[in-house]
Design an enzyme around this catalytic site. Sequence first.
Site, PDB file in Angstrom:
ATOM      1  CB  ALA A 287      18.860 -37.229 -29.271  1.00 33.31           C
ATOM      2  N   GLY A 288      21.389 -38.441 -30.479  1.00 32.51           N
ATOM      3  CA  GLY A 288      22.109 -39.558 -31.104  1.00 32.51           C
ATOM      4  C   GLY A 288      23.450 -39.798 -30.418  1.00 32.51           C
ATOM      5  CG  ASP A 289      26.333 -36.768 -30.447  1.00 27.33           C
ATOM      6  OD1 ASP A 289      26.534 -37.467 -31.457  1.00 27.33           O
ATOM      7  OD2 ASP A 289      26.355 -35.527 -30.461  1.00 27.33           O
TER       8      ASP A 289
HETATM    9  P1  ATP Z   1      20.943 -35.675 -33.150  1.00 23.55           P
HETATM   10  O1  ATP Z   1      21.630 -35.496 -34.477  1.00 23.55           O
HETATM   11  O2  ATP Z   1      19.825 -34.679 -32.921  1.00 23.55           O
HETATM   12  O3  ATP Z   1      21.885 -35.780 -31.998  1.00 23.55           O
HETATM   13  P2  ATP Z   1      20.226 -38.230 -34.232  1.00 23.55           P
HETATM   14  O4  ATP Z   1      19.444 -37.840 -35.436  1.00 23.55           O
HETATM   15  O5  ATP Z   1      21.594 -38.746 -34.422  1.00 23.55           O
HETATM   16  O6  ATP Z   1      20.212 -37.065 -33.153  1.00 23.55           O
HETATM   17  P3  ATP Z   1      17.889 -39.527 -33.255  1.00 23.55           P
HETATM   18  O7  ATP Z   1      17.469 -40.647 -34.106  1.00 23.55           O
HETATM   19  O8  ATP Z   1      17.144 -38.234 -33.411  1.00 23.55           O
HETATM   20  O9  ATP Z   1      19.450 -39.337 -33.416  1.00 23.55           O
HETATM   21  O10 ATP Z   1      17.777 -39.906 -31.714  1.00 23.55           O
HETATM   22  C1  ATP Z   1      18.555 -40.915 -31.097  1.00 23.55           C
HETATM   23  C2  ATP Z   1      17.706 -41.566 -30.025  1.00 23.55           C
HETATM   24  O11 ATP Z   1      17.300 -40.562 -29.074  1.00 23.55           O
HETATM   25  C3  ATP Z   1      16.406 -42.174 -30.536  1.00 23.55           C
HETATM   26  O12 ATP Z   1      16.625 -43.511 -30.987  1.00 23.55           O
HETATM   27  C4  ATP Z   1      15.501 -42.087 -29.307  1.00 23.55           C
HETATM   28  O13 ATP Z   1      15.700 -43.214 -28.459  1.00 23.55           O
HETATM   29  C5  ATP Z   1      15.988 -40.819 -28.618  1.00 23.55           C
HETATM   30  N1  ATP Z   1      15.135 -39.686 -29.002  1.00 23.55           N
HETATM   31  C6  ATP Z   1      15.341 -38.800 -30.009  1.00 23.55           C
HETATM   32  N2  ATP Z   1      14.331 -37.911 -30.099  1.00 23.55           N
HETATM   33  C7  ATP Z   1      13.468 -38.237 -29.104  1.00 23.55           C
HETATM   34  C8  ATP Z   1      12.211 -37.686 -28.648  1.00 23.55           C
HETATM   35  N3  ATP Z   1      11.646 -36.638 -29.262  1.00 23.55           N
HETATM   36  N4  ATP Z   1      11.617 -38.285 -27.582  1.00 23.55           N
HETATM   37  C9  ATP Z   1      12.177 -39.343 -26.945  1.00 23.55           C
HETATM   38  N5  ATP Z   1      13.356 -39.893 -27.328  1.00 23.55           N
HETATM   39  C10 ATP Z   1      13.983 -39.358 -28.384  1.00 23.55           C
HETATM   40  O1  RIB Z   2      25.412 -34.102 -32.577  1.00 28.17           O
HETATM   41  C1  RIB Z   2      25.366 -32.800 -32.074  1.00 28.17           C
HETATM   42  C2  RIB Z   2      26.647 -32.060 -32.381  1.00 28.17           C
HETATM   43  O2  RIB Z   2      26.770 -31.876 -33.779  1.00 28.17           O
HETATM   44  C3  RIB Z   2      26.701 -30.667 -31.803  1.00 28.17           C
HETATM   45  O3  RIB Z   2      27.228 -30.639 -30.485  1.00 28.17           O
HETATM   46  C4  RIB Z   2      27.531 -29.882 -32.797  1.00 28.17           C
HETATM   47  O4  RIB Z   2      28.800 -29.532 -32.336  1.00 28.17           O
HETATM   48  C5  RIB Z   2      27.620 -30.771 -34.037  1.00 28.17           C
HETATM   49  O5  RIB Z   2      28.862 -31.222 -34.242  1.00 28.17           O
END
Ligand code: ATP
Ligand code: RIB
Length: 305
Positions: A253-255
């Site tokens: 999601a963050g990516d």
């Molecule tokens: P990850 O490490 O799981 O890739 P992250 O912790 O870096 O993610 P998050 O803050 O969880 O990043 O999510 C990034 C964005 O994705 C959020 O700002 C939001 O817009 C969207 N998002 C994440 N989770 C949800 C959800 N449950 N429903 C809708 N949008 C979401």
């Molecule tokens: O952000 C998600 C990623 O974190 C996964 O694809 C995994 O490879 C880890 O690096």
Amino acid sequence: MKSKKILVIGSSNTDMTVKAEKLPLPGETVLGGTFCMGHGGKGANQAIAAKRLGGDVSFACKVGKDSFGTMSIEKYRSENVDISNVMYSDCPSGVALITVDGNAENSIVVASGANADISVEDIRNMAPVIASSSILLMQLEIPLEAVIEAAKTAHEAGVYVVLNPAPAPAQGLPEEIYRYVSLIIPNETELALLTGIRTDSREAVLSAVENLKSKGAKSVIVTLGSKGSLVCDGDTSELIPARKVKAVDTTAAGDTFCGALCVALAEGKPMSDAVGFATAASSLTVTRMGALDSIPCRDEVIGLV
Ligand code: ATP
Ligand code: RIB
């Protein structure tokens, strides 16, 4: 508008994911999971996100001379990402073991392998490529000294530097890096690690952002999972809510958010529109299993914004 070049320097992993009802406690075995294997790594996910969402993308990473590395590079080629800056190592390709629970939360262990073999020398060899980009996007799954060297090279060439400090080092980041970074995008946990401030309320997040700015951070976006993101640009801060969706797996999601944001910024969109695009894109990612496989295409996102 013609999009400008986005260079992503970062990790390439093969992800092995098990979805189960709950994450195991230390020493515990959880039965009943389902398994899938796919492409991942924060660098790869962000590069592919930017490409699928309409960017002109080059991805620089390091993989091993093994079948995982070969399959990853084939995948990036098939997605039409520029892979002319891919490097090879005698270390094995990166692997991530991921567990996802019934609430779509994950825990991840990464064997960095070749990702950890990216050196300052490798980055120096890429200096002309870095300097000719419009945006440099990086994360922290490759050695920090390589990230700092790339950020410094880009900054000196007037390139817009975006850092997703994931995973964040427990001891925070050297203050030097904030001088070179134009925009930093931590999640709440990473923000807490970078500042030593617990980020368990809106006020606490805001004071952690102030702390980050006192270290030299310019623009900051804090991603807040299902709560959305807090955009701190200049003297203002604005909470952009997430879209309401049924989350299945939040991996990447963050990516997706970071890749999408860079595409919109490269197109000259204002920050608020860019965050709207990133929010829509990442809301689709969480509705699907996997990392790279869950990232949407531009047409799907345009339908939402
Ligand atoms: P990850 O490490 O799981 O890739 P992250 O912790 O870096 O993610 P998050 O803050 O969880 O990043 O999510 C990034 C964005 O994705 C959020 O700002 C939001 O817009 C969207 N998002 C994440 N989770 C949800 C959800 N449950 N429903 C809708 N949008 C979401
Ligand atoms: O952000 C998600 C990623 O974190 C996964 O694809 C995994 O490879 C880890 O690096």
